[in-house]
Scaffold this motif. Structure first.
Motif, PDB file in Angstrom:
ATOM      1  N   PRO A 106      68.604  48.677 111.685  1.00 55.82           N
ATOM      2  CA  PRO A 106      68.177  49.333 112.954  1.00 55.82           C
ATOM      3  C   PRO A 106      67.189  50.624 113.406  1.00 55.82           C
ATOM      4  O   PRO A 106      67.114  50.788 114.389  1.00 55.82           O
ATOM      5  CB  PRO A 106      69.504  50.215 112.557  1.00 55.82           C
ATOM      6  CG  PRO A 106      70.799  49.267 111.957  1.00 55.82           C
ATOM      7  CD  PRO A 106      69.261  49.003 110.734  1.00 55.82           C
ATOM      8  N   LYS A 129      71.641  48.932 116.907  1.00 54.58           N
ATOM      9  CA  LYS A 129      73.351  49.606 116.443  1.00 54.58           C
ATOM     10  C   LYS A 129      73.332  51.224 116.569  1.00 54.58           C
ATOM     11  O   LYS A 129      73.322  51.337 117.738  1.00 54.58           O
ATOM     12  CB  LYS A 129      73.321  48.904 114.810  1.00 54.58           C
ATOM     13  CG  LYS A 129      74.044  48.004 114.065  1.00 54.58           C
ATOM     14  CD  LYS A 129      74.176  47.722 112.889  1.00 54.58           C
ATOM     15  CE  LYS A 129      74.069  46.028 113.141  1.00 54.58           C
ATOM     16  NZ  LYS A 129      74.109  45.549 111.286  1.00 54.58           N
ATOM     17  N   SER A 130      73.867  51.947 115.476  1.00 50.92           N
ATOM     18  CA  SER A 130      73.562  53.558 115.809  1.00 50.92           C
ATOM     19  C   SER A 130      72.864  54.339 115.561  1.00 50.92           C
ATOM     20  O   SER A 130      73.392  55.744 115.570  1.00 50.92           O
ATOM     21  CB  SER A 130      75.165  54.430 115.686  1.00 50.92           C
ATOM     22  OG  SER A 130      75.112  53.616 113.921  1.00 50.92           O
TER      23      SER A 130
END
Length: 536
Positions: A106, A129-130
């Motif tokens: 990510p 994503k995060s």
């Protein structure tokens, strides 16, 4: 398989007058063969990429680090949307294995350029994503849809680097950003320069804050983790609301981790003596203040910084000697004690352009080392036109450090009869009793230093300790023979009163062999190949 050198369709096929259905069947047969061949080619290429090439043997974690390096290269080659990520995306599409490594990482997708197309940004945000996000919005190329999409994820933001209008800057500082470590905001509007009010405790881990064209209006208790603070006025045509000097320096007491402080033309004028404040910055190592008000430079004397390594103070205005004197004295009184520091004095004394005095000190550096190192102290001050009294204060109040300072002199005098600053310049030079080395770009300037040493005088007055002259540059010399004749007389006069200048360093081709011969027995002349100590 038929040889490519021979036709794949037999001549008899056409001689039999095939109908439309037979031709279409033959075409479909060939297309099927092409599909089979392309499939085999893909299999071969995949085998080569994943088994035979050296890069295919890189472990996934190493490959991921390489992709991250490409992703976090935040210096775009251009600001066209089509060029965003032009190095990253092709690398992740080399083969199926590389693509899978990229999709499983990510962080690779976490750097967002605001000039990229919204569609690409949406894809990057989805794949990130995060992961912490890095927003890069240079110049006028940012797309508002992109800014909105990224700023909506304020809980993921780790770095914001933006050229933006005030409304976007206010959006940044009014939201809680728990992971944000770096903020760099540059005002893209020349008509509005509002102070920024950060939301209390909005940036609990902020380490670096840089504002250009914005001022800071907030309690710095919001930035207790801050390591560096940069505030610049920026280049603007409109009004700029300056930061209150007292408020800012008082707030600095809360920043115990601050190691670097830069304030460039942002402080409100004091117009008087340095204020009696006490500012404790136990972690500060680098200080830079540039201001048109000399009193704001003097605020350096209010700071206690036991770890300080570099101090740079640049006066960008004009000041009277009555104001300069106490301010410069206060600044010098707070300098760290470095007995063996090397010092350079620079006097730029001209009639038609800027006049200023510039003092630099290098801590524990040899003559050769200091030219490639940053001085620990750097002070530049400009005075009122025509009197040089502010420049005199800067040069003559500088504390002695045990090593004789070097003087660089520059003037714009073209002849012996047009020097309107001769008395003021001589007044300064007579006080510089420790200078043993003079540097100049112009032959005329050397005579200006020695001009008050005629043979009938009983003592040498200008730079009485002068032993070495260094001439830089190779520009044409006006009235060369007249200047050389006068210089010979001046050097002979100094020699007669026991104040002989011993050596003169020249670059090749500055003087002819005949010119040099005229100085035989008066001064030792050495030709040096390398350029030394430039005037700044």
């Amino acid at each position: 398989m038929a040889s490519l050198e021979q036709p794949m369709i037999a001549p008899s096929f056409f001689s039999s007058s095939p109908n439309l259905g037979e031709v279409d069947a033959k075409i479909q047969g060939f297309k099927h063969q092409i599909d089979l061949l392309q499939g085999e080619i893909r299999r071969l290429e995949e085998y080569k990429n994943t088994r035979l090439l050296v890069v295919s043997k890189l472990p996934p974690e190493v490959l991921s680090m390489i992709f991250e390096s490409l992703a976090l290269d935040t210096t775009p080659r251009s600001y066209y949307a089509r060029d965003a990520y032009k190095h990253l995306l092709p690398a992740t599409q080399v083969c199926r294995a590389w693509r899978q490594v990229a999709l499983d990482s990510p962080r690779i997708w976490s750097c967002i350029f605001a000039f990229a197309s919204p569609r690409i940004v949406e894809l990057f945000l989805e794949r990130a994503k995060s992961a912490p996000l890095y927003l890069m919005a240079p110049g006028y190329y940012s797309q508002e849809l992109v800014l909105l999409a990224v700023l909506n994820r304020h809980d993921q933001l780790k770095e914001i680097d933006m050229d933006c209008k005030p409304e976007w800057a206010k959006r940044v500082v009014s939201e809680s950003t728990p992971q944000l470590e770096v903020i760099s905001l540059r005002n893209a509007s020349y008509s509005s320069f509002d102070a920024l009010q950060f939301l209390a405790e909005a940036c609990p881990v902020l380490k670096h804050l840089s504002l250009t064209g914005y001022t800071l209006h907030t309690r710095t208790t919001s930035f207790t983790t801050l390591r560096s603070l940069i505030i610049k006025s920026g280049r603007c045509d409109g009004d700029f609301t300056r930061t209150d000097t007292v408020d800012l320096f008082t707030m600095l007491n809360d920043l115990t981790l601050l190691s670097s402080l830069t304030l460039i033309d942002v402080l409100a004028p004091l117009g008087g003596p340095v204020l009696p404040l006490s500012v404790d910055l136990p972690s500060l190592t680098n200080l830079f203040i540039q201001d048109s008000d000399i009193s704001n430079l003097g605020m350096m004397s209010c700071i206690t910084a036991p770890l300080i390594k570099t101090i740079k103070l640049i006066h960008s205005g004009r000041a009277d000697a009555e104001i300069v004197t106490p301010v410069v004295a206060a600044i010098y009184s707070k300098l760290p004690s470095v007995p063996q520091s090397n010092t350079t004095f620079m006097l730029h004394a001209t009639q038609y352009s800027d006049t200023y005095a510039h003092v630099k000190m290098w801590a524990g550096s040899s003559y050769e080392e200091r030219e490639s190192s940053t001085p620990f102290f750097d002070l530049k001050v400009s005075g009122r036109a025509g009197d040089l009294r502010a420049e005199e204060v800067v040069l003559t109040l500088c504390p002695s450090n045990g090593v004789p300072p070097i003087l660089h002199l520059y003037s714009d005098v073209e002849s012996f009869n047009d020097d309107s600053l001769d008395k003021q310049r001589e007044r300064i030079l007579r006080q510089l009793k420790d200078v043993t080395e003079l540097h100049s770009f112009r032959l005329m300037d050397i005579t200006l230093v020695l001009c008050d040493t005629p043979g009938k005088r009983k003592q040498a007055k200008s730079l009485p300790s002068l032993k070495t002259i260094v001439l830089h540059g190779s520009r044409g010399i006006k009235y060369k023979q007249r200047i050389l004749t006068r210089l010979i007389k001046q050097l002979e006069a100094r020699k007669a009163v026991g104040a002989r200048v011993e050596s003169w360093l020249l670059r090749p081709n500055q003087l002819s062999a005949d010119d040099i011969e005229k100085f035989e027995g008066i001064i030792d002349i050495d030709i040096v190949e390398d350029e030394v100590a430039q005037f700044e």
